[in-house]
Design an enzyme around this catalytic site. Structure first.
Site, PDB file in Angstrom:
ATOM      1  N   ARG A  85     -72.085  -8.693  13.852  1.00  0.00           N
ATOM      2  CA  ARG A  85     -72.683  -8.833  14.948  1.00  0.00           C
ATOM      3  C   ARG A  85     -72.857  -7.626  15.258  1.00  0.00           C
ATOM      4  O   ARG A  85     -71.432  -7.370  16.561  1.00  0.00           O
ATOM      5  CB  ARG A  85     -72.284 -10.045  15.076  1.00  0.00           C
ATOM      6  CG  ARG A  85     -73.688 -10.563  16.628  1.00  0.00           C
ATOM      7  CD  ARG A  85     -72.582 -11.720  17.480  1.00  0.00           C
ATOM      8  NE  ARG A  85     -73.745 -11.680  19.283  1.00  0.00           N
ATOM      9  CZ  ARG A  85     -73.081 -11.751  19.838  1.00  0.00           C
ATOM     10  NH1 ARG A  85     -71.807 -11.677  19.434  1.00  0.00           N
ATOM     11  NH2 ARG A  85     -73.666 -11.414  21.297  1.00  0.00           N
ATOM     12  N   HIS A 129     -76.360  -6.330  25.510  1.00  0.00           N
ATOM     13  CA  HIS A 129     -74.745  -6.949  25.661  1.00  0.00           C
ATOM     14  C   HIS A 129     -74.656  -6.208  26.762  1.00  0.00           C
ATOM     15  O   HIS A 129     -73.868  -5.510  26.461  1.00  0.00           O
ATOM     16  CB  HIS A 129     -74.134  -7.127  24.421  1.00  0.00           C
ATOM     17  CG  HIS A 129     -72.699  -7.391  23.873  1.00  0.00           C
ATOM     18  ND1 HIS A 129     -72.288  -8.361  23.390  1.00  0.00           N
ATOM     19  CD2 HIS A 129     -71.555  -7.494  25.299  1.00  0.00           C
ATOM     20  CE1 HIS A 129     -71.699  -9.037  24.014  1.00  0.00           C
ATOM     21  NE2 HIS A 129     -70.592  -8.131  24.619  1.00  0.00           N
ATOM     22  N   GLU A 174     -74.035 -14.131  26.552  1.00  0.00           N
ATOM     23  CA  GLU A 174     -73.765 -14.602  27.435  1.00  0.00           C
ATOM     24  C   GLU A 174     -74.754 -14.632  28.856  1.00  0.00           C
ATOM     25  O   GLU A 174     -73.831 -14.028  29.951  1.00  0.00           O
ATOM     26  CB  GLU A 174     -72.209 -14.446  27.617  1.00  0.00           C
ATOM     27  CG  GLU A 174     -71.512 -14.376  26.335  1.00  0.00           C
ATOM     28  CD  GLU A 174     -70.274 -13.970  25.810  1.00  0.00           C
ATOM     29  OE1 GLU A 174     -69.624 -13.074  27.758  1.00  0.00           O
ATOM     30  OE2 GLU A 174     -69.240 -14.309  25.971  1.00  0.00           O
ATOM     31  N   ASN A 299     -70.546 -18.870  21.765  1.00  0.00           N
ATOM     32  CA  ASN A 299     -69.247 -18.129  21.901  1.00  0.00           C
ATOM     33  C   ASN A 299     -68.516 -19.091  22.949  1.00  0.00           C
ATOM     34  O   ASN A 299     -68.393 -19.948  23.759  1.00  0.00           O
ATOM     35  CB  ASN A 299     -69.421 -16.930  22.759  1.00  0.00           C
ATOM     36  CG  ASN A 299     -69.893 -15.707  22.693  1.00  0.00           C
ATOM     37  OD1 ASN A 299     -70.477 -15.759  21.077  1.00  0.00           O
ATOM     38  ND2 ASN A 299     -70.432 -14.516  23.635  1.00  0.00           N
ATOM     39  N   TYR A 301     -63.902 -19.615  23.890  1.00  0.00           N
ATOM     40  CA  TYR A 301     -62.269 -19.296  24.023  1.00  0.00           C
ATOM     41  C   TYR A 301     -61.606 -19.952  24.133  1.00  0.00           C
ATOM     42  O   TYR A 301     -60.638 -20.093  23.466  1.00  0.00           O
ATOM     43  CB  TYR A 301     -62.527 -17.840  24.599  1.00  0.00           C
ATOM     44  CG  TYR A 301     -63.843 -16.742  24.177  1.00  0.00           C
ATOM     45  CD1 TYR A 301     -62.839 -15.752  23.534  1.00  0.00           C
ATOM     46  CD2 TYR A 301     -65.248 -16.585  24.193  1.00  0.00           C
ATOM     47  CE1 TYR A 301     -62.855 -14.305  22.522  1.00  0.00           C
ATOM     48  CE2 TYR A 301     -65.223 -15.380  23.831  1.00  0.00           C
ATOM     49  CZ  TYR A 301     -64.511 -14.304  23.051  1.00  0.00           C
ATOM     50  OH  TYR A 301     -65.156 -13.215  22.608  1.00  0.00           O
ATOM     51  N   GLU A 368     -68.394 -15.750  18.360  1.00  0.00           N
ATOM     52  CA  GLU A 368     -67.779 -15.030  19.680  1.00  0.00           C
ATOM     53  C   GLU A 368     -67.083 -15.841  19.506  1.00  0.00           C
ATOM     54  O   GLU A 368     -67.046 -16.818  19.549  1.00  0.00           O
ATOM     55  CB  GLU A 368     -67.770 -13.758  20.659  1.00  0.00           C
ATOM     56  CG  GLU A 368     -68.795 -13.198  20.017  1.00  0.00           C
ATOM     57  CD  GLU A 368     -68.840 -12.591  21.929  1.00  0.00           C
ATOM     58  OE1 GLU A 368     -67.575 -12.449  22.520  1.00  0.00           O
ATOM     59  OE2 GLU A 368     -69.732 -12.049  22.438  1.00  0.00           O
TER      60      GLU A 368
HETATM   61  O1  IFM Z   1     -65.695  -8.598  24.596  1.00  0.00           O
HETATM   62  C1  IFM Z   1     -66.149  -9.421  25.529  1.00  0.00           C
HETATM   63  C2  IFM Z   1     -67.567  -9.899  24.792  1.00  0.00           C
HETATM   64  O2  IFM Z   1     -68.160  -8.137  25.748  1.00  0.00           O
HETATM   65  C3  IFM Z   1     -68.016 -11.538  25.639  1.00  0.00           C
HETATM   66  N1  IFM Z   1     -67.395 -11.930  24.956  1.00  0.00           N
HETATM   67  C4  IFM Z   1     -66.239 -12.511  25.723  1.00  0.00           C
HETATM   68  C5  IFM Z   1     -65.299 -10.840  25.045  1.00  0.00           C
HETATM   69  C6  IFM Z   1     -63.631 -11.188  25.340  1.00  0.00           C
HETATM   70  O3  IFM Z   1     -63.549 -11.010  26.482  1.00  0.00           O
END
Ligand code: IFM
Length: 463
Positions: A85, A129, A174, A299, A301, A368
Site C-alpha cells: 500500500r 495521504h 484517516e 487502521n 494502533y 495500517e
Molecule cells: O505515520 C502515520 C501514518 O501516516 C498514518 N497513520 C498513523 C501512522 C503512525 O502515526
C-alpha cells in the site's frame, strides 16, 4: 485452523489469498520534493515553519524512495509480501492541484505499479495521504467545499492512469486525522487550530471521499474496488459512571467518520462543535458520502482506556482526556507502551473488528497497524526489535481470530515498510520493518522483517 506443534508453539494458518502487506505514504518516504516538476504541498510549507516539526525535520529527502524505489520493491519481494500500500502524491500529479497533469509524476507511479506487478505484489494505491497541494490550501484547503471536487478530479486522473493495474484504490487515509490534527488542533499541516474549521473540514473530506469513489467507478480504465481507510480506536471504559461519556467519545473519534460512510448519517454527538455546522451540509451530501464502497480499510494502533476522574485529582498513570473534564485516560501499569507512548493491546483489534462487522459485511483490510520502537543498529549490523515482533504476533493473532469468527478480513498491511518521516515527530519515531539510516539512505532489515517474511511465506503465524 490452529495446530499445536510442541508445547508453547501454536501455528495459526491464514487463508491462501490473505494479503500480507506493508504500507507507506508519499510525503513520508519519497523525498525529491523539488524534482520532476512536483508542486509544493502543505507539508513542505508546514515543515518550513519553525517549531512545527520536531528538530525542524522535513520530507525533502526522507527515505529517498523516489530514487531508491527499486531497492524498496526488491525488499518487499524478499519479505515474501503479496501486497504493498503506497500513496500517490497529489502535487506530483497536479503541481497546481488542478489543471495541467504532470506526466513525470504519472511516469513515477507507473514505474512503481509495474515494478510491483513484475514481482507479483498487488498494488493498493491511496489517493490522498495528506499532501494537499499548497495552492489549494491558499484557497482554503479542506475548509473550502471546492477542494472535495478537486480531489474527485484528481482521483479520476489516477483511475484513468493506473486503474488498469492497481488492485484497489483507497480514497482518503484517516479523515479524522486530517480534520482533527490539521484543522481543529493544528499540530499537523496546515496548522489551523479552529474547532469551527475542524467541523467544516470533517464534512468536506468525507464529501471528497464520496465524490472520489464515484469518479473512480466512472473511469473507463478502472473497474477496481474502491474504499476508504478510517483509523479506529477501541474505547474501553473502566467504571459504570463513565459509560455515557465513553459512548460519546466513541462517537467523536470513530462514529463521526464511520457512520456517514457506512450509514449516511452523522452520529448523535452532544458536543455540537465536533459536528459539521448544518450550513455546510447540502442536500444530497450524505448520499454522496455513503456511496457504496467495495471494502473498508481499518487502521488500528491502540485502545483508549477511560474512567471517571477522581474527585481528589488525577492519579499516577492517568491523563486528562481531551475536552472531557470529568474523564481521565488510564495507562495500566501492566500494559506495554510504544515509543509514541501508545498502549499495546491487540484485543482492541478484536473489538474494533467485531464492531465494524456488526455494521457491515464489506471485506475489511487492516490498512495500517504497527508500533514505534527505539531501534538501533547494533555493532554486528543487526536490529533486534523484539517489541515489534511481539506487537506483530499479537495483532496478527487478532486478525486470525477475526477470520475464524467469520469476519470478512482479507488482508493486513504493516505500518510501515520503512522507518520514515513521522509527521510532527520528524524522524524521531521509527515504525519500519526496515531500519533506514537517514544520513546515507542505507536500509537494514530488522528482526521483525525476517519474522514477518517467514509468516508471509508460510501464510501462518507461529507463536
Ligand atoms: O505515520 C502515520 C501514518 O501516516 C498514518 N497513520 C498513523 C501512522 C503512525 O502515526
Amino acid at each position: 485452523m490452529t495446530t499445536n506443534l510442541t508445547s508453547g508453539q501454536n501455528v495459526f494458518t491464514f487463508p491462501n489469498d490473505f494479503i500480507f502487506g506493508a504500507a507507506t505514504a508519499s510525503y513520508q518516504t519519497e523525498g525529491a520534493v523539488s524534482e520532476d516538476d512536483r508542486g509544493v504541498s502543505i507539508w513542505d510549507t508546514f515543515c518550513s515553519q519553525p517549531g512545527k516539526v520536531y528538530r525542524g525535520d522535513d520530507g525533502n529527502i526522507a527515505c529517498d524512495s523516489y530514487h531508491r524505489y527499486n531497492e524498496d520493491l526488491d525488499i518487499l519481494k524478499s519479505l515474501n509480501l503479496n501486497g504493498y500500500r503506497f500513496s500517490i502524491s497529489w502535487p506530483r500529479i497536479l503541481p497546481e492541484g488542478t489543471g495541467v497533469i504532470n506526466q513525470k509524476g504519472i511516469d513515477y507511479y507507473n514505474r512503481i505499479i509495474d515494478g510491483l506487478l513484475e514481482r507479483n505484489i498487488l498494488p493498493a494505491a491511496t489517493i490522498y495521504h495528506w499532501d494537499l497541494p499548497q495552492l489549494l490550501q491558499d484557497k482554503g484547503g479542506w475548509a473550502n467545499r471546492d477542494t472535495a471536487e478537486y480531489l474527485a478530479d484528481y482521483a479520476a486522473i489516477c483511475a484513468d492512469a493506473f486503474g488498469d493495474r492497481v488492485e484497489r484504490f483507497i480514497t482518503i487515509n484517516e479523515p479524522q486525522i486530517v480534520a482533527r490534527l490539521g484543522y481543529r488542533i493544528g499540530v499537523h499541516a496546515p496548522g489551523i487550530a479552529d474547532p469551527l474549521q475542524g467541523g467544516i473540514a470533517t464534512h468536506h473530506i468525507l464529501l471528497a471521499h464520496g465524490l472520489a469513489t464515484q469518479a473512480i467507478k466512472a473511469s473507463q480504465n478502472s473497474a477496481k474496488p474502491v474504499g476508504i481507510t478510517i483509523d479506529l480506536t477501541d474505547v474501553v471504559v473502566l467504571d459504570e459512571n463513565a459509560q455515557d461519556e465513553a459512548i460519546q467519545i466513541d462517537r467523536e473519534i470513530n462514529g463521526l467518520y464511520l457512520d456517514p460512510v457506512l450509514l449516511g448519517t452523522y452520529p448523535d454527538i452532544k458536543r455540537k462543535e465536533m459536528l459539521p455546522p448544518e450550513s455546510v451540509i447540502m442536500n444530497g451530501d450524505m448520499e454522496i458520502i455513503s456511496t457504496n464502497i467495495d471494502f473498508l480499510g481499518v487502521n488500528y494502533y491502540q485502545p483508549h482506556i477511560v474512567r471517571t476522574a477522581s474527585e481528589t485529582g488525577i492519579k499516577f498513570n492517568e491523563f486528562p482526556y481531551d475536552n472531557h473534564a470529568n474523564i481521565v485516560a488510564v495507562r495500566p501499569q501492566d500494559m506495554p507502551v510504544t515509543a509514541m507512548g501508545w498502549l499495546v493491546d491487540p484485543t482492541g483489534l478484536d473489538r474494533i473488528l467485531d464492531k465494524v462487522h456488526q455494521m457491515t459485511n464489506l471485506p475489511i483490510y487492516i490498512t495500517e497497524n504497527g508500533c514505534a520502537v527505539n531501534d538501533y543498529v547494533d555493532p554486528n549490523g543487526n536490529v533486534h526489535d523484539n517489541e515489534r515482533i511481539s506487537y506483530l504476533q499479537g495483532h496478527l493473532a487478532a486478525c486470525w481470530r477475526a477470520i475464524e469468527n467469520g469476519i470478512n478480513l482479507k488482508g493486513y498491511y504493516h505500518w510501515s515498510l520503512l522507518d520514515n518521516f513521522e509527521w510532527a515527530e520528524g524522524y524521531s519515531k521509527r515504525f519500519g520493518l526496515v531500519y533506514v539510516d537517514f544520513s546515507t539512505g542505507k536500509r537494514t532489515l530488522k528482526d521483525s522483517a525476517l519474522y514477518y517474511a517467514k509468516t508471509a511465506q508460510m501464510k501462518s503465524l507461529k507463536i
